[in-house]
Enzyme design. Sequence first.
Site, mmCIF file in Angstrom:
data_model
loop_
_atom_site.group_PDB
_atom_site.id
_atom_site.type_symbol
_atom_site.label_atom_id
_atom_site.label_comp_id
_atom_site.label_asym_id
_atom_site.label_seq_id
_atom_site.Cartn_x
_atom_site.Cartn_y
_atom_site.Cartn_z
ATOM 1 N N ARG A 103 0.985 -11.022 5.808
ATOM 2 C CA ARG A 103 1.252 -9.801 5.326
ATOM 3 C C ARG A 103 2.679 -9.492 5.861
ATOM 4 O O ARG A 103 2.757 -8.934 6.914
ATOM 5 C CB ARG A 103 0.132 -8.695 5.319
ATOM 6 C CG ARG A 103 0.325 -7.525 4.434
ATOM 7 C CD ARG A 103 -0.714 -6.553 4.633
ATOM 8 N NE ARG A 103 -0.695 -5.540 3.766
ATOM 9 C CZ ARG A 103 -1.394 -5.322 2.694
ATOM 10 N NH1 ARG A 103 -1.983 -6.302 2.179
ATOM 11 N NH2 ARG A 103 -1.300 -4.144 1.991
ATOM 12 N N HIS A 130 1.816 -10.431 -4.729
ATOM 13 C CA HIS A 130 0.504 -10.144 -3.971
ATOM 14 C C HIS A 130 -0.404 -10.863 -4.802
ATOM 15 O O HIS A 130 -1.292 -10.449 -5.374
ATOM 16 C CB HIS A 130 0.288 -8.636 -4.237
ATOM 17 C CG HIS A 130 -0.750 -8.003 -3.173
ATOM 18 N ND1 HIS A 130 -1.444 -9.090 -2.408
ATOM 19 C CD2 HIS A 130 -1.398 -6.844 -3.068
ATOM 20 C CE1 HIS A 130 -2.568 -8.339 -1.799
ATOM 21 N NE2 HIS A 130 -2.500 -7.053 -2.255
ATOM 22 N N GLN A 133 -4.375 -10.511 -4.701
ATOM 23 C CA GLN A 133 -4.913 -9.019 -5.419
ATOM 24 C C GLN A 133 -5.161 -9.627 -6.877
ATOM 25 O O GLN A 133 -6.204 -8.976 -7.436
ATOM 26 C CB GLN A 133 -3.895 -7.990 -5.368
ATOM 27 C CG GLN A 133 -4.138 -6.924 -6.109
ATOM 28 C CD GLN A 133 -5.530 -5.941 -5.752
ATOM 29 O OE1 GLN A 133 -5.559 -5.601 -4.543
ATOM 30 N NE2 GLN A 133 -6.355 -5.632 -6.583
ATOM 31 N N ASP A 225 -0.338 1.161 -9.920
ATOM 32 C CA ASP A 225 0.148 1.213 -8.476
ATOM 33 C C ASP A 225 0.863 2.098 -8.003
ATOM 34 O O ASP A 225 1.330 3.092 -8.832
ATOM 35 C CB ASP A 225 0.713 -0.110 -8.165
ATOM 36 C CG ASP A 225 0.772 -0.554 -6.639
ATOM 37 O OD1 ASP A 225 -0.040 0.234 -6.033
ATOM 38 O OD2 ASP A 225 1.454 -1.453 -6.100
ATOM 39 N N CYS A 265 -4.834 -1.085 -7.495
ATOM 40 C CA CYS A 265 -4.922 -1.985 -6.411
ATOM 41 C C CYS A 265 -5.032 -1.320 -4.996
ATOM 42 O O CYS A 265 -5.564 -1.772 -4.011
ATOM 43 C CB CYS A 265 -3.877 -2.983 -6.374
ATOM 44 S SG CYS A 265 -2.105 -2.235 -5.963
ATOM 45 N N ARG A 293 -12.034 -8.308 -4.087
ATOM 46 C CA ARG A 293 -11.060 -8.691 -3.140
ATOM 47 C C ARG A 293 -11.958 -9.757 -1.940
ATOM 48 O O ARG A 293 -11.293 -10.844 -1.952
ATOM 49 C CB ARG A 293 -10.342 -7.866 -2.214
ATOM 50 C CG ARG A 293 -9.437 -7.072 -2.959
ATOM 51 C CD ARG A 293 -8.071 -7.675 -3.448
ATOM 52 N NE ARG A 293 -7.490 -8.531 -2.402
ATOM 53 C CZ ARG A 293 -6.474 -7.915 -1.504
ATOM 54 N NH1 ARG A 293 -6.145 -6.634 -1.804
ATOM 55 N NH2 ARG A 293 -6.042 -8.800 -0.627
#
Length: 306
Positions: A103, A130, A133, A225, A265, A293
């Site tokens: 990440r 991402h 996700q 988001d 998310c 997830r």
Amino acid sequence: MAGLHGRDFLRITDISEAEMLELLTLAGQLKAGQEKIDCFGKILGLFFRKSSTRTRVSFSSAMWRLGGQVIDLNLNVMQVSRGEPIKDTARILSGYLDVLAIRTFEQTEVQEFADYADIPVINALTDLEHPCQILADLKTVQEAFAGQLAGLTMTYLGDGNNVAHSLILGCALVGMNVCVATPADYQPDAGIVAQAKELAGDRATITLTTDPKAAVEGANVLYTDVWASMGQEDLAESRIPIFQPYQINDELLAIAAKDAIVLHCLPAHRGEEITDSVIEGPQSRVWQEAENRMHAQQALLAKLLG
């Protein structure tokens, strides 16, 4: 699915539509307790330059549920923080770990790790994409619409960021229509949009607009988001008046399909990109999405590890 063994997962388009659907099926089987996979003795490393709650804990829980181990790498005490080259670090970690989740900020960093590592490398979030996700997002949509993905319409509202990029590509891959509503100066990357249109072909539409009400009309899924991603915190306050029309609230949700669901998310800034009444409302699938997830990443890890 044997073809996923040993591969990297750096972008959502690193897998085919068939591989995507099989991953989602396996995630559902693992979630329901219908499948058990043993990865005893395998070790996952977490290399995180950004803060994390869901990604860190969901990957750790996924690996533990597979019977493996997790090493949460502390970059502050690693030589990489003192300038050791990524290519050297990648080679060294390949001798200690079986899979590595990264990440970070630049997509080029995960690509460099993948270029020099001999183990699967997973993009656990960069400024460009991402992908993990979106595995969870599509699984959540399947659960809400009796397994369906193709032909549904996903509307994303807000900043054309990394999540938007992977979402556009992921939906195009499985034949979902996508409508992205952003302020004019905050649209997703044009190259990503062009790639999504090529992936979608004549199976689905990819639409960009600045009109949030037109974007949500009849949509099956509303997605948002935060308006300022990690590293952009100093811009958050100035963006509020620009993005306010794109807030998912009760008024906007009423324009969508009656059975529409809402995704985010997380983390959410309640009262900004989404209201408290929506995220806590009956059409919210945000908490189910967050749990997924773990299930989606469990499936991904199992397949990459063979």
